[in-house]
Design an enzyme around this catalytic site. Structure first.
Site, mmCIF file in Angstrom:
data_model
loop_
_atom_site.group_PDB
_atom_site.id
_atom_site.type_symbol
_atom_site.label_atom_id
_atom_site.label_comp_id
_atom_site.label_asym_id
_atom_site.label_seq_id
_atom_site.Cartn_x
_atom_site.Cartn_y
_atom_site.Cartn_z
ATOM 1 N N THR A 148 13.218 -3.079 7.196
ATOM 2 C CA THR A 148 11.836 -3.526 7.305
ATOM 3 C C THR A 148 11.754 -5.019 7.588
ATOM 4 O O THR A 148 12.663 -5.780 7.227
ATOM 5 C CB THR A 148 11.094 -3.215 5.983
ATOM 6 O OG1 THR A 148 9.827 -3.849 6.007
ATOM 7 C CG2 THR A 148 11.861 -3.738 4.767
ATOM 8 N N TYR A 196 10.630 -4.221 -3.849
ATOM 9 C CA TYR A 196 10.910 -3.359 -2.688
ATOM 10 C C TYR A 196 11.696 -4.112 -1.627
ATOM 11 O O TYR A 196 12.769 -3.680 -1.197
ATOM 12 C CB TYR A 196 9.597 -2.818 -2.097
ATOM 13 C CG TYR A 196 9.760 -2.267 -0.684
ATOM 14 C CD1 TYR A 196 10.513 -1.125 -0.440
ATOM 15 C CD2 TYR A 196 9.167 -2.909 0.411
ATOM 16 C CE1 TYR A 196 10.680 -0.632 0.862
ATOM 17 C CE2 TYR A 196 9.328 -2.429 1.699
ATOM 18 C CZ TYR A 196 10.092 -1.287 1.925
ATOM 19 O OH TYR A 196 10.251 -0.808 3.204
ATOM 20 N N LYS A 243 15.554 -3.652 -0.181
ATOM 21 C CA LYS A 243 15.879 -3.383 1.231
ATOM 22 C C LYS A 243 16.813 -4.483 1.764
ATOM 23 O O LYS A 243 17.765 -4.210 2.485
ATOM 24 C CB LYS A 243 14.606 -3.304 2.081
ATOM 25 C CG LYS A 243 13.720 -2.101 1.823
ATOM 26 C CD LYS A 243 14.363 -0.767 2.158
ATOM 27 C CE LYS A 243 14.564 -0.545 3.643
ATOM 28 N NZ LYS A 243 15.033 0.844 3.925
HETATM 29 P P1 NAD Z 1 8.223 7.378 2.889
HETATM 30 O O1 NAD Z 1 8.049 6.869 1.510
HETATM 31 O O2 NAD Z 1 7.084 8.009 3.592
HETATM 32 O O3 NAD Z 1 9.420 8.435 2.926
HETATM 33 C C1 NAD Z 1 10.615 8.224 2.237
HETATM 34 C C2 NAD Z 1 11.402 9.534 2.246
HETATM 35 O O4 NAD Z 1 12.639 9.306 1.549
HETATM 36 C C3 NAD Z 1 10.690 10.678 1.525
HETATM 37 O O5 NAD Z 1 10.814 11.878 2.271
HETATM 38 C C4 NAD Z 1 11.430 10.782 0.201
HETATM 39 O O6 NAD Z 1 11.428 12.102 -0.347
HETATM 40 C C5 NAD Z 1 12.832 10.354 0.612
HETATM 41 N N1 NAD Z 1 13.588 9.816 -0.534
HETATM 42 C C6 NAD Z 1 13.175 8.862 -1.417
HETATM 43 N N2 NAD Z 1 14.128 8.669 -2.346
HETATM 44 C C7 NAD Z 1 15.169 9.487 -2.027
HETATM 45 C C8 NAD Z 1 16.438 9.728 -2.600
HETATM 46 N N3 NAD Z 1 16.850 9.084 -3.720
HETATM 47 N N4 NAD Z 1 17.267 10.626 -2.004
HETATM 48 C C9 NAD Z 1 16.875 11.288 -0.895
HETATM 49 N N5 NAD Z 1 15.670 11.122 -0.318
HETATM 50 C C10 NAD Z 1 14.819 10.225 -0.876
HETATM 51 O O7 NAD Z 1 8.799 6.143 3.716
HETATM 52 P P2 NAD Z 1 8.547 5.709 5.230
HETATM 53 O O8 NAD Z 1 7.328 4.883 5.295
HETATM 54 O O9 NAD Z 1 8.695 6.896 6.103
HETATM 55 O O10 NAD Z 1 9.792 4.729 5.442
HETATM 56 C C11 NAD Z 1 11.052 5.246 5.870
HETATM 57 C C12 NAD Z 1 12.034 4.092 5.987
HETATM 58 O O11 NAD Z 1 11.540 3.135 6.929
HETATM 59 C C13 NAD Z 1 12.265 3.312 4.698
HETATM 60 O O12 NAD Z 1 13.621 2.971 4.625
HETATM 61 C C14 NAD Z 1 11.381 2.074 4.830
HETATM 62 O O13 NAD Z 1 11.939 1.008 4.107
HETATM 63 C C15 NAD Z 1 11.455 1.847 6.325
HETATM 64 N N6 NAD Z 1 10.286 1.161 6.927
HETATM 65 C C16 NAD Z 1 9.006 1.628 6.708
HETATM 66 C C17 NAD Z 1 7.931 1.005 7.354
HETATM 67 C C18 NAD Z 1 6.507 1.493 7.165
HETATM 68 O O14 NAD Z 1 5.580 0.835 7.643
HETATM 69 N N7 NAD Z 1 6.265 2.621 6.530
HETATM 70 C C19 NAD Z 1 8.165 -0.086 8.191
HETATM 71 C C20 NAD Z 1 9.471 -0.536 8.375
HETATM 72 C C21 NAD Z 1 10.531 0.102 7.747
HETATM 73 O O1 DAU Z 2 6.109 -4.354 7.014
HETATM 74 C C1 DAU Z 2 6.737 -3.127 6.829
HETATM 75 C C2 DAU Z 2 6.325 -2.531 5.502
HETATM 76 O O2 DAU Z 2 4.980 -2.104 5.649
HETATM 77 C C3 DAU Z 2 7.216 -1.377 5.060
HETATM 78 O O3 DAU Z 2 8.511 -1.852 4.828
HETATM 79 C C4 DAU Z 2 6.674 -0.723 3.797
HETATM 80 O O4 DAU Z 2 7.445 0.419 3.480
HETATM 81 C C5 DAU Z 2 5.234 -0.309 4.046
HETATM 82 O O5 DAU Z 2 4.696 0.233 2.858
HETATM 83 C C6 DAU Z 2 4.405 -1.494 4.510
HETATM 84 O O6 DAU Z 2 4.240 -2.465 3.455
HETATM 85 P P1 DAU Z 2 2.817 -3.198 3.179
HETATM 86 O O7 DAU Z 2 2.816 -3.639 1.785
HETATM 87 O O8 DAU Z 2 2.523 -4.188 4.237
HETATM 88 O O9 DAU Z 2 1.826 -1.924 3.429
HETATM 89 P P2 DAU Z 2 0.560 -1.383 2.604
HETATM 90 O O10 DAU Z 2 -0.020 -0.291 3.444
HETATM 91 O O11 DAU Z 2 0.883 -1.098 1.190
HETATM 92 O O12 DAU Z 2 -0.433 -2.625 2.640
HETATM 93 C C7 DAU Z 2 -0.851 -3.197 3.873
HETATM 94 C C8 DAU Z 2 -1.713 -4.408 3.542
HETATM 95 O O13 DAU Z 2 -2.950 -3.946 2.964
HETATM 96 C C9 DAU Z 2 -1.101 -5.341 2.518
HETATM 97 O O14 DAU Z 2 -1.461 -6.682 2.842
HETATM 98 C C10 DAU Z 2 -1.763 -4.953 1.198
HETATM 99 C C11 DAU Z 2 -3.132 -4.477 1.633
HETATM 100 N N1 DAU Z 2 -3.739 -3.397 0.814
HETATM 101 C C12 DAU Z 2 -3.005 -2.283 0.583
HETATM 102 C C13 DAU Z 2 -3.514 -1.240 -0.166
HETATM 103 C C14 DAU Z 2 -2.696 -0.006 -0.446
HETATM 104 C C15 DAU Z 2 -5.043 -3.511 0.356
HETATM 105 O O15 DAU Z 2 -5.740 -4.524 0.614
HETATM 106 N N2 DAU Z 2 -5.558 -2.477 -0.379
HETATM 107 C C16 DAU Z 2 -4.851 -1.345 -0.678
HETATM 108 O O16 DAU Z 2 -5.382 -0.449 -1.390
#
Ligand code: NAD
Ligand code: DAU
Length: 349
Positions: free
Chosen positions: A131, A156, A160
């Site tokens: 991330t 978090y 990572k």
């Molecule tokens: P998510 O929380 O939606 O999904 C995570 C998945 O991992 C789930 O299916 C969960 O069951 C599985 N998991 C969690 N713990 C586990 C364990 N101990 N063993 C096996 N499986 C397990 O997450 P996401 O948003 O899809 O993110 C996926 C990856 O991408 C993560 O590594 C996250 O750091 C990275 N990432 C996410 C974002 C974002 O915006 N969501 C951005 C950049 C990077």
């Molecule tokens: O940048 C990549 C990351 O983006 C990933 O690595 C993470 O897994 C993913 O969860 C995300 O992290 P953020 O913390 O940026 O995402 P989130 O959707 O939780 O929040 C986005 C922004 O909105 C952040 O500035 C916090 C704000 N927020 C979030 C929630 C849930 C609010 O203002 N209100 C809310 O209820």
């Protein structure tokens, strides 16, 4: 037949990656290892679960013996590692699980790869999905580059960052053929509604308050999840061993502006009078250590692999809103049960 392990394939991004790989590469066997935590949902993959080149294994990546046995059984050629605890707010209220899964779990996968590959690394890849949060928080100016020093600030992002360092250490120390990518905020279908965009859509639909942390001035750089999945395919197949690629959409939004936009799109879709949903906006206590701004410079992946986002934010957001409105059963299923307890605790005034 190539055998590829995808971890976390039942989550948000992982399910899009699995769908892309299973459909695009019928000659690969795609094995999805997922613990099915609250964020893992088999319903995310209903459309491909019966394909002959797909297999699901329910397992915890922290289960060292289980992971080693799985690698022995399948002799994977490649690993695309997405499994993680991924929500910043949960890492603030309960950091321990983040350390276990994100650090110890990653270590187990690295060791299991070394165990089956020995020193024979030809055509082998360990691809770690990370991330942009590992780079810390930006001020008004500048972008995260692949060379930006790490400065994680939440449990978090620290977990990572730690896993990224260990993956790189296995490259330099043991020659393990690793690749890493660091992506900005994803949005799209099948995202668990604890994250900002699906949470806001769901609350507008149910006429519930829209919680905005602090003054809503924090900035995120949003990328459509299917474009992230395509970038992952590109890095996996064309990226250089030992390299890191930043992935992002050059699409920065202040949270409050994004929430206003979502309110307006939803009012239009629901046939509300314009401005109705904005009345639901509620400013709440800020997130502890809330990073101010993320912004990715994605020049390297564009110049070296030819990847660029395929949709505009307008197109991606419109299709995302439509998906959530058309999939109310999915939303109902994931917001019942333990999610309600989390929600009430997180947003209590
Ligand atoms: P998510 O929380 O939606 O999904 C995570 C998945 O991992 C789930 O299916 C969960 O069951 C599985 N998991 C969690 N713990 C586990 C364990 N101990 N063993 C096996 N499986 C397990 O997450 P996401 O948003 O899809 O993110 C996926 C990856 O991408 C993560 O590594 C996250 O750091 C990275 N990432 C996410 C974002 C974002 O915006 N969501 C951005 C950049 C990077
Ligand atoms: O940048 C990549 C990351 O983006 C990933 O690595 C993470 O897994 C993913 O969860 C995300 O992290 P953020 O913390 O940026 O995402 P989130 O959707 O939780 O929040 C986005 C922004 O909105 C952040 O500035 C916090 C704000 N927020 C979030 C929630 C849930 C609010 O203002 N209100 C809310 O209820």
């Amino acid at each position: 037949m190539k055998k590829i392990l995808v971890t976390g394939g039942s989550g948000f991004i992982g399910s899009h990656v699995i769908r892309l790989l299973v459909n695009k590469y019928p000659d690969y066997l795609i094995v999805n290892l997922d613990k099915l935590t609250y964020a893992g949902n088999p319903e995310n993959l209903l459309d491909i679960e019966n394909k002959s080149n797909y297999k699901f294994v329910k397992m915890d990546i922290t289960d060292e013996a289980g992971v080693f046995n799985l690698f022995e059984e399948y002799q994977f050629d490649g690993v695309i590692h997405l499994a993680a605890e991924s929500h910043v707010d949960r890492s603030i209220s309960n950091p321990n699980e983040f350390i276990n899964t994100n650090i110890v779990g990653t270590l187990n996968l690295l060791n299991a790869s070394r165990n089956i590959w020995g020193n024979e690394f030809e055509n082998k890849i360990f691809y770690h999905i990370s991330t942009d949060e590992v780079y810390g928080s930006l001020g008004d100016e500048g972008f995260f580059l692949e060379t930006t020093p790490y400065d994680p600030r939440s449990p978090y992002s620290a977990s990572k960052a730690s896993s990224d360092h260990i993956v790189r250490a296995y490259f330099y120390t043991f020659g393990l053929p690793v690749k890493i990518s660091n992506c900005s905020n994803n949005y799209g279908s099948h995202q668990f509604p604890e994250k900002l965009i699906p949470l806001i859509i769901n609350n507008i639909k149910n006429e519930k308050p829209l919680p905005v942390y602090g003054k809503g001035e924090n900035i995120r750089d949003w990328l459509w999840v299917e474009d992230h999945a395509k970038a992952i395919d590109d890095v996996f197949h064309k990226g250089q061993i030992g390299e890191t690629y930043n992935i992002g959409g050059h699409n920065e939004w202040k949270n409050i502006d994004l929430i206003h936009l979502l309110c307006d799109i939803m009012d239009q879709k629901l046939g509300n009078s314009i401005g109705k949903s904005r009345e639901l906006i509620t400013f709440v206590k800020d997130r502890a250590g809330h990073d101010m701004r993320y912004a990715i410079d994605a020049t390297k992946i564009k110049d070296t692999l030819g990847w660029i986002p395929s949709v505009t934010f307008e197109q991606g957001l419109k299709s995302t809103v439509e998906w959530y409105l058309e999939n109310q059963k999915w939303m109902k299923n994931v917001t019942s049960g333990s999610y309600l307890e989390y929600y009430n605790e997180q947003y209590k005034q």
